[in-house]
Design an enzyme around this catalytic site. Structure first.
Site, PDB file in Angstrom:
ATOM      1  N   ALA A 217       0.829  -1.209   0.000  1.00  0.00           N
ATOM      2  CA  ALA A 217       0.000   0.000   0.000  1.00  0.00           C
ATOM      3  C   ALA A 217       0.860   1.254   0.000  1.00  0.00           C
ATOM      4  O   ALA A 217       1.332   1.706   1.045  1.00  0.00           O
ATOM      5  CB  ALA A 217      -0.928  -0.023   1.210  1.00  0.00           C
TER       6      ALA A 217
ATOM      7  N   GLU B 165       9.049  -5.223  -8.725  1.00  0.00           N
ATOM      8  CA  GLU B 165       7.689  -5.082  -9.249  1.00  0.00           C
ATOM      9  C   GLU B 165       7.731  -4.768 -10.749  1.00  0.00           C
ATOM     10  O   GLU B 165       6.994  -5.346 -11.548  1.00  0.00           O
ATOM     11  CB  GLU B 165       6.995  -3.942  -8.485  1.00  0.00           C
ATOM     12  CG  GLU B 165       5.603  -3.664  -8.970  1.00  0.00           C
ATOM     13  CD  GLU B 165       4.808  -2.747  -8.020  1.00  0.00           C
ATOM     14  OE1 GLU B 165       5.339  -2.426  -6.941  1.00  0.00           O
ATOM     15  OE2 GLU B 165       3.689  -2.366  -8.379  1.00  0.00           O
ATOM     16  N   ARG B 166       8.611  -3.866 -11.125  1.00  0.00           N
ATOM     17  CA  ARG B 166       8.688  -3.460 -12.543  1.00  0.00           C
ATOM     18  C   ARG B 166       9.254  -4.576 -13.417  1.00  0.00           C
ATOM     19  O   ARG B 166       8.828  -4.761 -14.568  1.00  0.00           O
ATOM     20  CB  ARG B 166       9.519  -2.176 -12.658  1.00  0.00           C
ATOM     21  CG  ARG B 166       8.765  -1.005 -12.074  1.00  0.00           C
ATOM     22  CD  ARG B 166       9.553   0.256 -11.910  1.00  0.00           C
ATOM     23  NE  ARG B 166       8.679   1.255 -11.274  1.00  0.00           N
ATOM     24  CZ  ARG B 166       9.083   2.389 -10.745  1.00  0.00           C
ATOM     25  NH1 ARG B 166      10.375   2.715 -10.764  1.00  0.00           N
ATOM     26  NH2 ARG B 166       8.225   3.216 -10.197  1.00  0.00           N
TER      27      ARG B 166
ATOM     28  N   GLN C   1      -7.726  -7.515 -33.349  1.00  0.00           N
ATOM     29  CA  GLN C   1      -8.189  -7.187 -34.703  1.00  0.00           C
ATOM     30  C   GLN C   1      -8.201  -8.436 -35.588  1.00  0.00           C
ATOM     31  O   GLN C   1      -9.133  -8.664 -36.350  1.00  0.00           O
ATOM     32  CB  GLN C   1      -7.265  -6.115 -35.313  1.00  0.00           C
ATOM     33  CG  GLN C   1      -7.692  -5.600 -36.664  1.00  0.00           C
ATOM     34  CD  GLN C   1      -8.942  -4.722 -36.584  1.00  0.00           C
ATOM     35  OE1 GLN C   1      -9.319  -4.263 -35.518  1.00  0.00           O
ATOM     36  NE2 GLN C   1      -9.581  -4.513 -37.717  1.00  0.00           N
TER      37      GLN C   1
HETATM   38  C1  FAD Z   1      -4.603  -2.291 -11.736  1.00  0.00           C
HETATM   39  C2  FAD Z   1      -3.808  -1.425 -10.803  1.00  0.00           C
HETATM   40  C3  FAD Z   1      -3.235  -1.987  -9.683  1.00  0.00           C
HETATM   41  C4  FAD Z   1      -2.518  -1.176  -8.783  1.00  0.00           C
HETATM   42  N1  FAD Z   1      -1.994  -1.747  -7.653  1.00  0.00           N
HETATM   43  C5  FAD Z   1      -1.358  -0.960  -6.746  1.00  0.00           C
HETATM   44  C6  FAD Z   1      -0.890  -1.526  -5.511  1.00  0.00           C
HETATM   45  O1  FAD Z   1      -1.037  -2.728  -5.249  1.00  0.00           O
HETATM   46  N2  FAD Z   1      -0.294  -0.696  -4.620  1.00  0.00           N
HETATM   47  C7  FAD Z   1      -0.112   0.629  -4.873  1.00  0.00           C
HETATM   48  O2  FAD Z   1       0.458   1.297  -4.016  1.00  0.00           O
HETATM   49  N3  FAD Z   1      -0.542   1.192  -6.036  1.00  0.00           N
HETATM   50  C8  FAD Z   1      -1.158   0.418  -6.963  1.00  0.00           C
HETATM   51  N4  FAD Z   1      -1.625   0.974  -8.145  1.00  0.00           N
HETATM   52  C9  FAD Z   1      -1.466   2.416  -8.363  1.00  0.00           C
HETATM   53  C10 FAD Z   1      -0.451   2.730  -9.440  1.00  0.00           C
HETATM   54  O3  FAD Z   1       0.853   2.456  -9.005  1.00  0.00           O
HETATM   55  C11 FAD Z   1      -0.650   4.191  -9.849  1.00  0.00           C
HETATM   56  O4  FAD Z   1      -1.926   4.278 -10.464  1.00  0.00           O
HETATM   57  C12 FAD Z   1       0.423   4.679 -10.797  1.00  0.00           C
HETATM   58  O5  FAD Z   1       1.660   4.771 -10.146  1.00  0.00           O
HETATM   59  C13 FAD Z   1       0.084   6.042 -11.425  1.00  0.00           C
HETATM   60  O6  FAD Z   1      -0.278   6.956 -10.439  1.00  0.00           O
HETATM   61  P1  FAD Z   1      -1.625   7.827 -10.598  1.00  0.00           P
HETATM   62  O7  FAD Z   1      -2.723   6.863 -10.872  1.00  0.00           O
HETATM   63  O8  FAD Z   1      -1.761   8.673  -9.400  1.00  0.00           O
HETATM   64  O9  FAD Z   1      -1.413   8.695 -11.866  1.00  0.00           O
HETATM   65  P2  FAD Z   1      -0.813  10.172 -11.895  1.00  0.00           P
HETATM   66  O10 FAD Z   1       0.445  10.198 -11.110  1.00  0.00           O
HETATM   67  O11 FAD Z   1      -1.892  11.120 -11.529  1.00  0.00           O
HETATM   68  O12 FAD Z   1      -0.458  10.315 -13.414  1.00  0.00           O
HETATM   69  C14 FAD Z   1      -1.461  10.560 -14.405  1.00  0.00           C
HETATM   70  C15 FAD Z   1      -0.782  10.641 -15.759  1.00  0.00           C
HETATM   71  O13 FAD Z   1       0.190  11.676 -15.726  1.00  0.00           O
HETATM   72  C16 FAD Z   1       1.439  11.185 -16.087  1.00  0.00           C
HETATM   73  N5  FAD Z   1       2.512  11.828 -15.354  1.00  0.00           N
HETATM   74  C17 FAD Z   1       2.672  11.918 -14.008  1.00  0.00           C
HETATM   75  N6  FAD Z   1       3.825  12.525 -13.713  1.00  0.00           N
HETATM   76  C18 FAD Z   1       4.419  12.825 -14.890  1.00  0.00           C
HETATM   77  C19 FAD Z   1       5.641  13.443 -15.256  1.00  0.00           C
HETATM   78  N7  FAD Z   1       6.533  13.847 -14.343  1.00  0.00           N
HETATM   79  N8  FAD Z   1       5.922  13.584 -16.566  1.00  0.00           N
HETATM   80  C20 FAD Z   1       5.060  13.155 -17.510  1.00  0.00           C
HETATM   81  N9  FAD Z   1       3.889  12.555 -17.230  1.00  0.00           N
HETATM   82  C21 FAD Z   1       3.576  12.385 -15.938  1.00  0.00           C
HETATM   83  C22 FAD Z   1       1.388   9.689 -15.738  1.00  0.00           C
HETATM   84  O14 FAD Z   1       2.329   8.962 -16.493  1.00  0.00           O
HETATM   85  C23 FAD Z   1      -0.051   9.366 -16.111  1.00  0.00           C
HETATM   86  O15 FAD Z   1      -0.135   9.106 -17.474  1.00  0.00           O
HETATM   87  C24 FAD Z   1      -2.334   0.186  -9.058  1.00  0.00           C
HETATM   88  C25 FAD Z   1      -2.905   0.748 -10.221  1.00  0.00           C
HETATM   89  C26 FAD Z   1      -3.639  -0.044 -11.082  1.00  0.00           C
HETATM   90  C27 FAD Z   1      -4.245   0.575 -12.299  1.00  0.00           C
END
Ligand code: FAD
Length: 384
Positions: free
Chosen positions: A130, A247-248, A341
């Protein structure tokens, strides 16, 4: 005479293990994948089944129930796991063994390993990682869930978002703010979810990975012993970034294996489905499209193996892992699109593997660090 040595990461033992996981995924998991997606979760008993098979403890220490094997076993496991045809199940299981628990194995006290790690490796307790919050995903340094010290306790307030396994986790590997704003004030802790003041909010409805629960979590004056801090106080950002590497890498391995499985499925379909008196797969436009994808998948696979090799040898691999995640997770989007497709109308029907894979792989460029964040990291490391 050439002095080059062929690089073949998988021994006979790795391949025997791979066959076991493949059979398990194809026989015990894949037949139920669609039903689990419809139900929005898979049976809890599967955590114990994975534990019995040793799939959570592959690279964990034997003292806590792990097998202390090298990382190539994890690669083989993650590659075969995609044959479950359930991205949600794969996510849940990789979170359990490869994302939420390795950091406990590395930094945890004896007590934390006994109380959290060992039961998680057996599959008796469900683990979640988390970190993300409603207002902080990519920007981990801006998390605001706080842990205030009160005597020998930590008092936790805040919320977490998008947490895989979150709805039924028995404990969390939790990132909290213990100090100043920014990356210098973050700590990690182990958090048992039976603590007063903790609540699971809604389980998020997602476009794919349906069988994995992804939840919003709330903390209202939750008290845990301060000795549940994981690693050094205020060093949590560094630990999170270290943990992100596993993770990555798991995401890159999953993406490559998913792309290969999609292409194999499409090429097989191309031999039986006919149009205009010919098998679909005999049309040159598709043969060339598949040839391009097969070559790109092979390139992504070896970039990923290069990163895995460094990771396995515990060498710095941030650049290689970030590149592998970027390349593989972007590639599988294009592969899934084209394979869908190629299946025509059947590709759009959710009961088909290709349609569900298209929905599932979409998360790979978002979760665990977006493609844009991978580019930021890569450019910081090697750009100018
Ligand atoms: C299916 C799923 C499972 C997940 N599981 C977990 C989990 O188990 N634990 C956990 O902690 N999190 C989890 N996550 C959360 C996930 O790690 C985040 O959604 C992810 O890191 C992106 O953060 P955000 O959603 O806040 O997007 P944001 O940070 O709001 O970003 C939105 C967009 O802006 C872009 N962006 C942000 N900063 C920049 C920048 N500096 N330059 C250019 N573009 C930028 C991003 O690439 C993205 O396209 C999960 C997400 C999903 C969808």
């Amino acid at each position: 005479m050439s002095s080059a040595v062929a690089f073949e990461p998988f021994t006979e033992d790795h391949q025997a293990f791979r066959r076991t996981v493949r059979e398990f995924a194809e026989k015990e998991l894949a037949p139920h994948a669609r039903a689990w997606d419809q139900a929005g979760q898979f049976p809890r008993a599967l955590f114990r089944r994975f534990g019995e098979l040793g799939l959570f403890g592959i690279r964990h220490q034997a003292a806590w129930g792990g097998s202390a094997l090298d990382y190539w076993y994890v690669v083989a496991y993650a590659e075969e796991l995609v044959r479950s045809r359930s991205g949600g199940l794969g996510t849940a299981m990789l979170v359990q063994g490869e994302m939420a628990t390795p950091i406990i194995g590395e930094l945890g006290s004896e007590e934390q390993k006994r109380e959290f790690l060992a039961p998680a490796l057996r599959g008796d307790k469900i683990a979640a990682l988390a970190i993300s919050e409603p207002d902080a995903g990519s920007d981990v340094a801006s998390i605001v869930t706080t842990a205030r010290r009160d005597g020998d306790e930590l008092v936790i307030n805040g919320s977490k978002m998008w947490i895989s396994n979150g709805a039924r986790a028995d404990f969390l590997t939790l990132a909290v703010r213990t100090g100043e704003p920014g990356h210098g004030g973050i700590s990690l802790c182990t958090f048992p979810t039976d603590v007063k003041g903790y609540a699971v909010g809604k389980t998020l409805e997602k476009v794919g990975n349906q069988a994995s629960d992804t939840a919003v979590l709330y903390f209202d004056d939750c008290r845990i012993p301060a000795r549940y801090l994981l690693g050094e106080e205020n060093q949590g950002f560094f630990h999170v970034m270290t943990g992100f590497q596993g993770e990555r890498l798991a995401a890159a391995i999953t993406a490559v294996a998913s792309a290969q499985l999609l292409l194999d499925g499409a090429m097989a379909y191309g031999q039986v489905r006919r149009a205009f008196g010919r098998p679909l797969g005999s049309f040159q436009v598709w043969r060339h499209r598949f040839a391009e994808h097969l070559a790109a998948v092979e390139a992504a696979r070896w970039l990923t193996y290069r990163a895995a090799d460094l990771f396995n040898r515990k060498e710095t691999a941030v650049k290689e892992i970030s590149m592998a995640k970027l390349v593989a997770c972007d590639l599988v989007q294009r592969v899934a699109y084209d394979c869908m497709q190629f299946h025509g109308g059947m590709g759009y029907v959710v009961e088909s593997d290709v349609a569900r894979a298209w929905l599932d792989v979409r998360a790979l460029t978002i979760a665990g660090g977006t493609s844009e964040i991978m580019k930021e990291i890569i450019f910081k490391l090697v750009g100018s």
